[in-house]
Scaffold this active site. Structure first.
Site, PDB file in Angstrom:
ATOM      1  N   HIS B 130     -32.374  15.367  68.873  1.00  0.00           N
ATOM      2  CA  HIS B 130     -33.325  14.455  69.512  1.00  0.00           C
ATOM      3  C   HIS B 130     -34.688  14.682  68.846  1.00  0.00           C
ATOM      4  CE1 HIS B 130     -35.975  13.035  72.776  1.00  0.00           C
ATOM      5  NE2 HIS B 130     -34.929  12.437  73.309  1.00  0.00           N
ATOM      6  N   ASP B 207     -31.041  22.882  73.076  1.00  0.00           N
ATOM      7  CA  ASP B 207     -31.619  21.744  73.782  1.00  0.00           C
ATOM      8  C   ASP B 207     -30.600  21.306  74.834  1.00  0.00           C
ATOM      9  OD1 ASP B 207     -32.268  19.219  74.713  1.00  0.00           O
ATOM     10  OD2 ASP B 207     -32.763  18.395  72.738  1.00  0.00           O
TER      11      ASP B 207
END
Lengths: 142, 415
Positions: B130, B207
């Protein structure tokens, strides 16, 4: 439908999306500019040919990818701009674009709709801005 | 909430806690399939927020009055609750409350990366990162002269682990990988990546923005050095994110933000830093949001995170099958039959994802359209944008059917 979905996709929009007018390049373009709308991943390049006095738009072409709203808007704008003056181009705003499209554009999609208009205006600003700079720097040199 | 021992979720019962799901647009019931962007908030969490402001609101760690004491204790205990939720045995000292996953990434990138990285060093990421981690490490690498490397994705949307072993070397200082891809739905072997990272003396940053809300995550089982996630994707409010860090690493790190709350002793010449985790929580923190996040952890644990995981996968598999059966929808990520996070990104041939999303909106179907903050991954997939349906505990197969029917409306319109 009220919340703004397929109301936007009237026949005229779909027609311009599927059969874009003035799609391609103009080798004798007075200026060329490219712009993106990161939200949709739309990208539009516009070529504009001005008359010898550089006051009137003679021909316009565009190319790009993106959503139906952005591409149809670009296609319709190429037709609208022909014969307009550079000054008139600078005065176009989002209401003019929405009028041209003839449909209600939902707030989240207005950036798609006005992308082509912004590309043409920014292209003109940069072209004439640089010309002014060139002039002033030449004057300064003298 | 007394869910039965069954492995299935009592979806109807759960939906009662989410009044927003009863909303109708032009007579059509909302089908909310944008949970990867933000989840809806159940009544107990909404109540917790209202109750905090009605009964307890005060600043923390500042007043000696009763309200401030109550707020401080609740806020501190929220750290313990979140620590427990992700298996951090160090408790509150290993849990920093931030604004969101992105800030948690930036905290480590600035406080650790800027100080520790140099021109010889490498940061290893994945091609499916991301922007929260990709852009952050890219910029820190530019400033420090370090190099970013990207672990390749195979055609089936999984990480090329042979390439991971090539990328991660003794020059690698940090490996940062997304646990569940927000675009592909891939569940990455973060524990294996952590082992490789540690073999080379590097840290492992996970993440967890899409994994912590949707499956059991145990930082110690993974052996992650850092884990980041956001409250608003797991039934909590916006404005609260979490950084888990191993205590001994956080203890060595410099602060990220300076100011009140994070200091111990201040003179006109210098300052010393507060204890963990307050050293990293400068200024008035997200007090109510942190307390509400702890409430969301309770809510999710009552359901059972393994049940959440199975429900997510079940809906994703069903959606994949239904979308692929149409013949003109391209889906991304692991093929049907491989477990994935509860999301499916796709494109309907000849209809731009944003047009598709606008048309689905007519049927009150809410999905995401765009690049989902993974532009380089979309470039690699050869598309500018995609549509994404992402599920949560309150979604049903009937809602997937509504999605598929609404896609057919778009197909007809553009035919």
């Amino acid at each position: 439908m009220g919340i703004g979905g397929s109301d936007m996709y009237r026949q005229q929009i779909l027609d311009h999306y599927k059969n874009p007018r003035n799609y391609g390049e103009l080798e004798d373009a007075t200026f060329t500019h490219v712009g993106e709308n990161p939200m949709c991943g739309d990208e539009i390049t516009m070529d504009v040919v001005l008359d010898d006095e550089e006051e009137v738009i003679e021909r316009v072409a565009f190319r790009g990818d993106g959503c139906a709203i952005s591409q149809a808007s670009a296609s319709m704008l190429t037709q609208k701009l022909q014969g307009m003056t550079v000054e008139e181009l600078a005065e176009l705003d989002r209401d003019d674009v929405v009028d041209m499209l003839g449909v209600d554009i939902s707030p989240m999609r207005i950036k798609c709709a006005v992308l082509a208009e912004k590309v043409a205006q920014d292209g003109a600003d940069i072209y004439f801005g640089e010309k002014d700079l060139d002039k002033s720097s030449t004057e300064a040199d003298e | 909430m007394g869910h039965s021992e069954s492995t299935l979720l009592d979806v109807e019962r759960i939906r009662e806690d989410f009044p927003i799901l009863q909303r109708e647009f032009d007579g059509q019931r909302l089908v909310y399939l944008d949970n990867g962007a933000t989840s809806q908030t159940p009544e107990p969490v909404v109540e917790c927020i209202a109750d905090y402001y009605r009964t307890t609101n005060a600043n923390v760690h500042r007043g000696l009055h009763q309200l401030s004491q109550e707020a401080s204790i609740a806020y501190e205990e929220a750290h313990d609750r979140v620590a427990e939720f992700v298996g951090a045995s160090g408790g509150r000292e290993e849990i920093v409350f931030t604004k969101n996953t992105t800030e948690s990434e930036n905290l480590v990138a600035y406080a650790w990366g800027l100080n520790e990285l140099g021109p010889e060093d490498e940061v290893v990421l994945t091609e499916m990162e991301h922007h929260a981690s990709l852009v952050t490490w890219q910029q820190i690498a530019k400033r420090t002269g370090a190099t970013c490397k990207y672990i390749r994705i195979e055609d089936d949307g999984t990480l090329d682990m042979d390439h991971a072993r090539e990328c991660i070397t003794d020059d690698t200082q940090m490996v940062s990988a997304v646990h569940v891809s927000n675009t592909l739905g891939t569940i990455n072997p973060v524990s294996e990546l952590a082992d490789i990272a540690h073999d080379h003396g590097a840290y492992m940053f996970v993440d967890g923005a899409q994994s912590v809300p949707t499956r059991p995550v145990d930082v110690e089982a993974i052996d992650a050095d850092f884990l980041a996630f956001s409250g608003h994707k797991m039934m909590g409010p916006t404005g609260i994110g979490v950084l888990y860090g191993k205590k001994h690493i956080l203890a060595e790190m410099e602060p990220y933000l300076y100011g009140g709350e994070m200091i111990k002793k201040v003179t006109y010449e210098d300052a010393t830093w507060n204890d963990l985790p307050w050293k990293f929580e400068a200024g008035t923190p997200p007090i109510c949001q942190g307390i509400a996040l702890a409430e969301a952890c309770d809510y999710l644990d009552d359901i059972g995170m393994d049940r959440v995981r199975r429900h997510e996968n079940d809906l994703a598999q069903y959606a994949l099958e239904q979308l692929e059966a149409t013949g003109d929808v391209e889906t991304y990520g692991p093929p049907a039959g491989t477990e994935r996070g509860g999301l499916v990104a796709f494109n309907l041939e000849s209809v731009h994802a944003h047009d598709l999303s606008s048309i689905l909106n007519d049927s009150a179907v809410a999905i995401r359209a765009g690049d989902h903050c993974t532009q380089p991954l979309h470039d690699k997939l050869g598309v500018a944008a995609s549509a994404r349906a992402s599920f949560y505990v309150y979604n049903t197969r009937e809602e997937v059917d509504k999605l598929v029917a609404a896609i057919d409306d778009a197909r007809q319109l553009f035919a």
